[in-house]
Scaffold this motif. Sequence first.
Motif, mmCIF file in Angstrom:
data_model
loop_
_atom_site.group_PDB
_atom_site.id
_atom_site.type_symbol
_atom_site.label_atom_id
_atom_site.label_comp_id
_atom_site.label_asym_id
_atom_site.label_seq_id
_atom_site.Cartn_x
_atom_site.Cartn_y
_atom_site.Cartn_z
ATOM 1 N N ARG A 48 0.828 -1.200 0.000
ATOM 2 C CA ARG A 48 0.000 0.000 0.000
ATOM 3 C C ARG A 48 0.864 1.252 0.000
ATOM 4 O O ARG A 48 0.576 2.229 -0.697
ATOM 5 N N ALA A 49 1.914 1.225 0.811
ATOM 6 C CA ALA A 49 2.809 2.386 0.869
ATOM 7 C C ALA A 49 3.488 2.626 -0.479
ATOM 8 O O ALA A 49 3.590 3.769 -0.941
ATOM 9 N N GLU A 50 3.951 1.548 -1.128
ATOM 10 C CA GLU A 50 4.581 1.688 -2.434
ATOM 11 C C GLU A 50 3.586 2.169 -3.487
ATOM 12 O O GLU A 50 3.935 2.957 -4.377
ATOM 13 N N LEU A 51 2.345 1.712 -3.384
ATOM 14 C CA LEU A 51 1.312 2.163 -4.317
ATOM 15 C C LEU A 51 1.035 3.651 -4.138
ATOM 16 O O LEU A 51 0.885 4.391 -5.132
ATOM 17 N N MET A 52 0.971 4.116 -2.898
ATOM 18 C CA MET A 52 0.763 5.535 -2.644
ATOM 19 C C MET A 52 1.919 6.364 -3.190
ATOM 20 O O MET A 52 1.722 7.445 -3.751
ATOM 21 N N ASN A 53 3.139 5.853 -3.043
ATOM 22 C CA ASN A 53 4.298 6.556 -3.606
ATOM 23 C C ASN A 53 4.206 6.645 -5.128
ATOM 24 O O ASN A 53 4.557 7.660 -5.726
ATOM 25 N N ALA A 54 3.732 5.551 -5.742
ATOM 26 C CA ALA A 54 3.583 5.547 -7.204
ATOM 27 C C ALA A 54 2.517 6.537 -7.657
ATOM 28 O O ALA A 54 2.656 7.188 -8.699
ATOM 29 N N VAL A 55 1.431 6.650 -6.882
ATOM 30 C CA VAL A 55 0.362 7.593 -7.220
ATOM 31 C C VAL A 55 0.835 9.031 -7.028
ATOM 32 O O VAL A 55 0.506 9.928 -7.822
ATOM 33 N N LYS A 56 1.617 9.264 -5.968
ATOM 34 C CA LYS A 56 2.075 10.623 -5.667
ATOM 35 C C LYS A 56 3.192 11.089 -6.600
ATOM 36 O O LYS A 56 3.391 12.294 -6.773
ATOM 37 N N PHE A 57 3.915 10.140 -7.195
ATOM 38 C CA PHE A 57 5.085 10.519 -8.001
ATOM 39 C C PHE A 57 4.739 11.458 -9.163
ATOM 40 O O PHE A 57 5.415 12.476 -9.359
ATOM 41 N N PRO A 58 3.707 11.160 -9.995
ATOM 42 C CA PRO A 58 3.398 12.089 -11.093
ATOM 43 C C PRO A 58 3.029 13.485 -10.591
ATOM 44 O O PRO A 58 3.401 14.486 -11.196
ATOM 45 N N VAL A 59 2.290 13.534 -9.462
ATOM 46 C CA VAL A 59 1.897 14.836 -8.908
ATOM 47 C C VAL A 59 3.128 15.604 -8.468
ATOM 48 O O VAL A 59 3.272 16.809 -8.743
ATOM 49 N N SER A 60 4.055 14.914 -7.793
ATOM 50 C CA SER A 60 5.285 15.574 -7.344
ATOM 51 C C SER A 60 6.132 16.032 -8.520
ATOM 52 O O SER A 60 6.723 17.119 -8.489
ATOM 53 N N ALA A 61 6.184 15.215 -9.573
ATOM 54 C CA ALA A 61 6.961 15.591 -10.767
ATOM 55 C C ALA A 61 6.384 16.823 -11.445
ATOM 56 O O ALA A 61 7.120 17.717 -11.877
ATOM 57 N N ILE A 62 5.037 16.878 -11.549
ATOM 58 C CA ILE A 62 4.400 18.038 -12.161
ATOM 59 C C ILE A 62 4.647 19.294 -11.345
ATOM 60 O O ILE A 62 4.928 20.379 -11.868
ATOM 61 N N ARG A 63 4.523 19.148 -10.006
ATOM 62 C CA ARG A 63 4.789 20.299 -9.134
ATOM 63 C C ARG A 63 6.219 20.801 -9.291
ATOM 64 O O ARG A 63 6.471 22.010 -9.297
ATOM 65 N N ALA A 64 7.170 19.865 -9.416
ATOM 66 C CA ALA A 64 8.565 20.263 -9.567
ATOM 67 C C ALA A 64 8.802 20.989 -10.893
ATOM 68 O O ALA A 64 9.632 21.896 -10.984
ATOM 69 N N LEU A 65 8.040 20.596 -11.929
ATOM 70 C CA LEU A 65 8.215 21.244 -13.234
ATOM 71 C C LEU A 65 7.623 22.643 -13.274
ATOM 72 O O LEU A 65 8.196 23.557 -13.878
#
Length: 321
Positions: free
Chosen positions: A301-318
């Motif tokens: 579950r924790a790894e799945l949440m990280n996978a879901v959050k990754f695109p959002v974090s990448a977009i925010r960083a861009l």
Amino acid sequence: MSLIYFCAGLMSVISLLSFTVNVLAIVILCRGKCGLSKCITLYLVAMAASDLLVGITDPFLRKTIQVHFPYSLLNITPICAATEVLVFATTAVSVWLTVAFTFDRFVVICCDKLKRRYCTERTAAAVIGTVIVLGCLENVPRWFRFVPENEFDNLPWGCLNKPTYHTSSAWIAYEVTHRVLIPCVPFFLILLLNVLTVRRIVAASRVRRGLRGSSNGENDKDPEVENRRKSIVFLFSITGTFILLWATQAIFYIFTDIAKVRVDYTPTDNYYITEVTSVFLQLLSSCTNTCIYVMTQSKFRAELMNAVKFPVSAIRALVRP
């Protein structure tokens, strides 16, 4: 006709869902951060890969494409026959990998001497490879089951059963053998292995509770018993879901074969509706394992949440100035 398109739409949804959840499961499991042994991880990755192929070949290639694109290249007779072989082969591999995983967990819990030699990454790879090869070989004869329905521009088109398919004793024996191998024998093996596993866990837990109760008091939590409880929940979630989703199809085909029922394939025919429902439930089994991992494995579950959050974090960083 509307029922056919409705069923094709449902199959498209199943195919998309199967692709999404199984790709996620493969990526997360391959990262090796779920706290699972390499042996278990290998089985789970293989099961997810086989379910992914089932979701692509059966609901998408064989059903959705043929309904919405009846004149696509997939309807050329050799390609149509190859698709049929792939559908049955991937389904067979998926089913028997579930049996192999169940047997591996049975050995871990019930066979202390054998588990050191059997429950290894090398053995798991060998078992998975054997299941894949045998699953493919068992369905190769299906290639010779079909003849062209028509011919366009010197191309054989469509797949019709040979005239001898329903009368030949060889083909009848082959189909009966297939029905026994999938899913009758897997049902029996999974139920038997689960019963033996539960009996061993219950007996071992009673002994440990008795020993701990006499020495440390009854209220102390036993981490070993807790681990066994989690293992059995995980195992039963996978195998129990498999049995429930396959049961309707297994019972339907056994009943129709014994009673010699003729399916009319009309929207009002109860047997046809039952058959469509059973196929839908069977294909849905290719989407459930990832949901089981989410419900039973906290690290997954924790790894799945990280996978879901990754695109959002990448977009925010861009977009961040």
